[in-house]
Design a protein around this motif. Structure first.
Motif, PDB file in Angstrom:
ATOM      1  N   PHE A 120       0.954  -1.173   0.025  1.00  0.00           N
ATOM      2  CA  PHE A 120      -0.102   0.038  -0.013  1.00  0.00           C
ATOM      3  C   PHE A 120       0.889   1.094  -0.203  1.00  0.00           C
ATOM      4  O   PHE A 120       2.106   1.476   0.427  1.00  0.00           O
ATOM      5  N   ASP A 121       0.263   2.419  -0.543  1.00  0.00           N
ATOM      6  CA  ASP A 121       1.032   3.475  -0.588  1.00  0.00           C
ATOM      7  C   ASP A 121       0.741   4.376   0.934  1.00  0.00           C
ATOM      8  O   ASP A 121      -0.096   4.015   1.329  1.00  0.00           O
ATOM      9  N   ASN A 122       1.612   5.266   0.886  1.00  0.00           N
ATOM     10  CA  ASN A 122       1.500   5.939   2.197  1.00  0.00           C
ATOM     11  C   ASN A 122       0.163   6.825   2.310  1.00  0.00           C
ATOM     12  O   ASN A 122      -0.357   6.925   3.551  1.00  0.00           O
ATOM     13  N   ALA A 123      -0.163   7.044   1.368  1.00  0.00           N
ATOM     14  CA  ALA A 123      -1.633   8.077   1.595  1.00  0.00           C
ATOM     15  C   ALA A 123      -2.787   7.106   1.635  1.00  0.00           C
ATOM     16  O   ALA A 123      -3.974   7.514   1.995  1.00  0.00           O
ATOM     17  N   VAL A 166       4.111   5.674   7.216  1.00  0.00           N
ATOM     18  CA  VAL A 166       4.556   4.344   6.862  1.00  0.00           C
ATOM     19  C   VAL A 166       3.725   3.856   5.669  1.00  0.00           C
ATOM     20  O   VAL A 166       2.776   3.911   5.552  1.00  0.00           O
ATOM     21  N   ARG A 167       4.680   3.022   5.013  1.00  0.00           N
ATOM     22  CA  ARG A 167       4.424   2.206   3.804  1.00  0.00           C
ATOM     23  C   ARG A 167       4.024   1.010   4.350  1.00  0.00           C
ATOM     24  O   ARG A 167       4.818   0.161   4.203  1.00  0.00           O
ATOM     25  N   GLU A 168       2.683   0.469   4.167  1.00  0.00           N
ATOM     26  CA  GLU A 168       2.401  -0.900   4.981  1.00  0.00           C
ATOM     27  C   GLU A 168       2.379  -1.775   3.614  1.00  0.00           C
ATOM     28  O   GLU A 168       2.069  -1.583   2.419  1.00  0.00           O
ATOM     29  N   SER A 169       2.941  -2.927   3.883  1.00  0.00           N
ATOM     30  CA  SER A 169       2.787  -4.197   3.100  1.00  0.00           C
ATOM     31  C   SER A 169       1.957  -5.370   3.839  1.00  0.00           C
ATOM     32  O   SER A 169       1.983  -5.566   5.036  1.00  0.00           O
ATOM     33  N   TYR A 170       1.285  -6.233   2.906  1.00  0.00           N
ATOM     34  CA  TYR A 170       0.388  -7.373   3.659  1.00  0.00           C
ATOM     35  C   TYR A 170       0.653  -8.351   2.594  1.00  0.00           C
ATOM     36  O   TYR A 170       0.705  -8.211   1.399  1.00  0.00           O
ATOM     37  N   GLU A 171       0.806  -9.486   3.182  1.00  0.00           N
ATOM     38  CA  GLU A 171       0.817 -10.849   2.775  1.00  0.00           C
ATOM     39  C   GLU A 171      -0.325 -11.748   2.994  1.00  0.00           C
ATOM     40  O   GLU A 171      -0.611 -11.806   4.162  1.00  0.00           O
ATOM     41  N   PHE A 172      -0.746 -12.458   1.904  1.00  0.00           N
ATOM     42  CA  PHE A 172      -1.468 -13.499   2.053  1.00  0.00           C
ATOM     43  C   PHE A 172      -0.896 -14.803   1.557  1.00  0.00           C
ATOM     44  O   PHE A 172      -0.205 -14.843   0.417  1.00  0.00           O
ATOM     45  N   VAL A 173      -0.996 -16.125   2.092  1.00  0.00           N
ATOM     46  CA  VAL A 173      -0.719 -17.397   1.474  1.00  0.00           C
ATOM     47  C   VAL A 173      -2.093 -18.084   1.393  1.00  0.00           C
ATOM     48  O   VAL A 173      -2.500 -18.478   2.707  1.00  0.00           O
TER      49      VAL A 173
END
Length: 176
Positions: A107-110, A166-173
């Motif tokens: 995701f972007d910061n905004a 903060v630039r969030e990252s999210y992962e799914f498996v």
């Protein structure tokens, strides 16, 4: 009479089909009442078709195949033990289809910059509104013509507050 069994190669095929679809990871504010519930008291999610309070969605940064691997570089939280420690499952990227589909979104910061996040979902087959700027990658609910199908969903524990710093990252498996 017995039911058919989906084979390992059949599950790999399902992962391949999903990988080829238009996917989005969405996040939402969820229900603030979840904050006070024990994990065992949270609502069941099997029959939900959308997030409780979607804030927005973004196309994944990466979609691929993985294999479980105790030494793998991809680490996904899968729960907590009795002492409150986070439990993880590790994976390694694979070149060919496997029964485990890996989806990561940066995701972007905004994106939902000051929101509280309590839920995440993976959608397939959604359609954005037609009058949006070319190349737009993040969509708020009012910019979605058809939300598509909710493939996977989770209540985020603990909730977290977004920050534009903060630039969030999210992962799914997804084990298919």
């Amino acid at each position: 009479m017995s039911l058919a069994t989906v084979t390992t190669t059949g599950r790999a095929f399902l992962a391949k089909v999903l990988k080829e679809q238009s996917l989005h990871i969405a996040w939402g504010a969820g229900d603030p009442a979840w904050d006070d519930l024990e994990d065992s008291s949270l609502p069941g999610l099997v029959n939900v078709t959308g997030l409780t309070a979607e804030l927005g969605r973004r196309a994944p940064s990466s979609v691929g195949y993985v294999l479980p691997d105790d030494d793998g570089a991809i680490s996904i939280p899968v729960g907590m033990d009795g002492q409150g420690n986070v439990l993880y499952q590790r994976y390694t990227l694979a070149e060919t289809p496997t029964p485990w589909l890996y989806v990561r979104c940066n995701f972007d910061n905004a994106d939902a910059a000051s929101a509280t996040i309590r839920e995440m979902g993976l959608f397939g087959g959604g359609v954005a509104a037609q009058d949006l700027p070319p190349g737009q990658q993040y969509f708020t609910p009012d910019e979605i013509e058809d939300p598509g199908f909710l493939i996977a969903v989770e209540i985020v524990r603990p909730r977290f507050s977004r920050s534009p710093n903060v630039r969030e990252s999210y992962e799914f498996v997804l084990p298919l």
